[in-house]
Write an enzyme that holds these catalytic residues in place. Structure first.
Site, PDB file in Angstrom:
ATOM      1  N   SER A  10      54.318 135.827   4.665  1.00 55.49           N
ATOM      2  CA  SER A  10      54.909 133.995   3.913  1.00 55.49           C
ATOM      3  C   SER A  10      56.246 134.357   3.384  1.00 55.49           C
ATOM      4  O   SER A  10      56.619 135.571   2.951  1.00 55.49           O
ATOM      5  CB  SER A  10      53.298 133.914   3.345  1.00 55.49           C
ATOM      6  N   THR A  11      57.111 133.332   4.011  1.00 50.50           N
ATOM      7  CA  THR A  11      58.727 133.429   3.630  1.00 50.50           C
ATOM      8  C   THR A  11      58.163 133.239   1.714  1.00 50.50           C
ATOM      9  O   THR A  11      58.793 135.035   1.735  1.00 50.50           O
ATOM     10  CB  THR A  11      59.054 132.015   3.637  1.00 50.50           C
TER      11      THR A  11
END
Length: 475
Positions: A10-11
């Site tokens: 995930s970012t």
């Protein structure tokens, strides 16, 4: 051993923990080389949360496993596969094990081909889920604290009438005057659709304009404008300046309640009974879904139980039947409404999902569903032509069936072409404005408002067995 490498980040994880796509891939490929395993494919889900299994690369990997293309799956850490204990164990028990595919985690150094590895996965999955729940709990505590302090929770967008500056709401006078104007026109007896047209012709906002009835309803129903913060059913004095007096807001609420179910200029605000009516389509035959029901039990406990079903399957309206043999899944109204409501709520509390959805290929899921039906029609036509040529069936019946299938195919091909050319109905900013009051509406018992909200955010919903494909209006 043919090995599929699965990589996810995930970012936020990439920023905070350094789990970059490149780093994971490099280490896993080196691990395969050291073990003498052949890398069949690298499945990469960049920017996807591990909270659920709705990830494109993961879905492709599952398809390849079922087709016998892999003998093992390798991940850097267990939580790269999933942060949910339930999802992890379901993938192992329902996908990997039945297809004789080993699951190996490099960091934890175990695999599912041994009893010890299977036991360790169960234990580590518990801690992965615990970590996620603790993060969620801390975030909720922070949002609760902000609300009690009278601060707007933020979330990536500003409510119309305010600008979000340094963690606080500051009045945007141009937009604030528009909010006051909407209340003034409404209290003067104007219907919502007329207010929408009037405002959209004369004003612009940070979201673009007043293009939808739901944006007018949001301006009328948002108590934030009186200087309070609503959070989880409670109201707290806000630190922001009010746009409306409490008296003005209360007057609009009283009028809204009085007019909500009454006729407006010969038209009702909403006429359909159920939240998703008009949005549902069948992936198997291309027909529409509608709501019907039946009674169960005996008086005084007799209960009406409505469900959504395909017209082709129900056969209640001959004109709406696309394939008399269609047996696509029917859903209880209460169940499907809840599923869609939950998906909308995910957008409310996770703005990243909204941004992510707008990056997706427009209408790709719907196009895929209809292309599948076109392919099925081609196969049916091929079989019918064989029957016709061999004289194994009544020729008139075969020709009639061929004509119907060709008509349906032409319609679907035209529809796919339209979808490929479609522009999003909503901008990202317009969507954010609609979501401001979405949670309050979804948690209420006001069916007409729920339907208006849902139809504003969603263009169509495709039912394909147990799979539900949502085509958002902003995508």
């Amino acid at each position: 051993m043919l090995t599929g490498i699965y990589v996810r980040v995930s970012t936020q994880e990439q920023v905070n923990e350094g789990y970059s796509i490149g780093e994971q891939t490099e280490r896993l490929q080196a691990y395969c080389t050291a073990k003498g395993w052949d890398v069949a494919n690298v499945y990469t889900d960049g920017g996807y949360s591990g909270a659920n299994t709705d990830r494109p690369a993961l879905k492709q990997m599952i398809t390849d496993i079922k087709q016998g293309k892999l003998e093992a799956v390798l991940v850097y850490k267990l939580d790269r596969l999933s942060r949910s204990q339930k999802d992890t164990l379901l993938l192992i028990e329902d996908v990997f094990n039945p297809n004789n595919v080993a699951f190996i985690s490099m960091n934890e150094n175990f695999d599912t081909s041994t009893p010890f590895g299977r036991a360790m996965i169960g234990i580590l999955s518990v801690f992965s889920q615990l970590e996620r729940e603790q993060i969620r709990e801390r975030m909720q505590m922070g949002l609760d604290a902000r609300a009690k302090e009278g601060l707007w929770h933020g979330g990536g967008w500003d409510p119309i009438g305010y600008d979000y500056v340094d963690g606080e709401l500051i009045i945007n006078e141009y937009e604030a005057e528009q909010v006051r104007k909407i209340h003034s026109l409404f209290q003067a007896g104007w219907p919502i659709n007329r207010i929408r047209n009037y405002m959209n012709e004369r004003y612009t906002t940070k979201t673009g304009g007043w293009k939808h009835d739901s944006s007018i309803q949001s301006a009328l129903k948002t108590e934030l404008y009186t200087g309070v913060i609503n959070w989880k059913g409670n109201s707290y004095p806000g630190k922001h300046q009010a746009i409306l007096t409490q008296e003005t807001f209360d007057k609009s609420q009283k009028l809204y309640d009085e007019r909500d179910s009454s006729k407006n200029g010969g038209k009702r605000y909403f006429q359909a009974k159920h939240m998703l009516t008009g949005l549902l389509y069948c992936a198997h035959c291309g027909g529409r879904y509608f709501a019907k029901g039946s009674f169960s039990g005996h008086k005084p406990n007799r209960t009406y139980r409505p469900y959504y079903t395909c017209y082709s399957r129900a056969k209640t309206n001959k004109r709406m039947i696309k394939d008399p043999n269609c047996m696509n899944t029917a859903f209880a109204v209460v169940k499907l409404d809840e599923i869609i409501s939950d998906e909308i709520k995910k957008l409310i509390f996770n703005p990243y999902l909204l941004e992510q959805a707008t990056d997706a290929d427009d209408n790709s899921s719907e196009i895929k569903a209809y292309e599948k039906r076109i392919s099925d029609i081609d196969k049916q036509l091929e079989r019918l032509l064989d029957l016709y040529q061999m004289g194994l069936s009544q020729k008139d019946e075969v020709l009639e069936r061929i004509d119907k299938l060709n008509i349906e195919k032409e319609r679907l091909v035209d529809y796919v072409e339209q979808l490929e050319d479609d522009e999003p109905d909503l901008s990202i900013e317009e969507t954010k404005a609609i979501l401001l009051t979405a949670e309050e509406i979804l948690n209420s018992d006001e069916k007409e408002k729920k339907r208006a909200l849902t139809h504003s955010l969603i263009s169509s919903i495709i039912i394909d067995g147990d799979e539900i494909i949502i085509n958002w209006a902003f995508n």
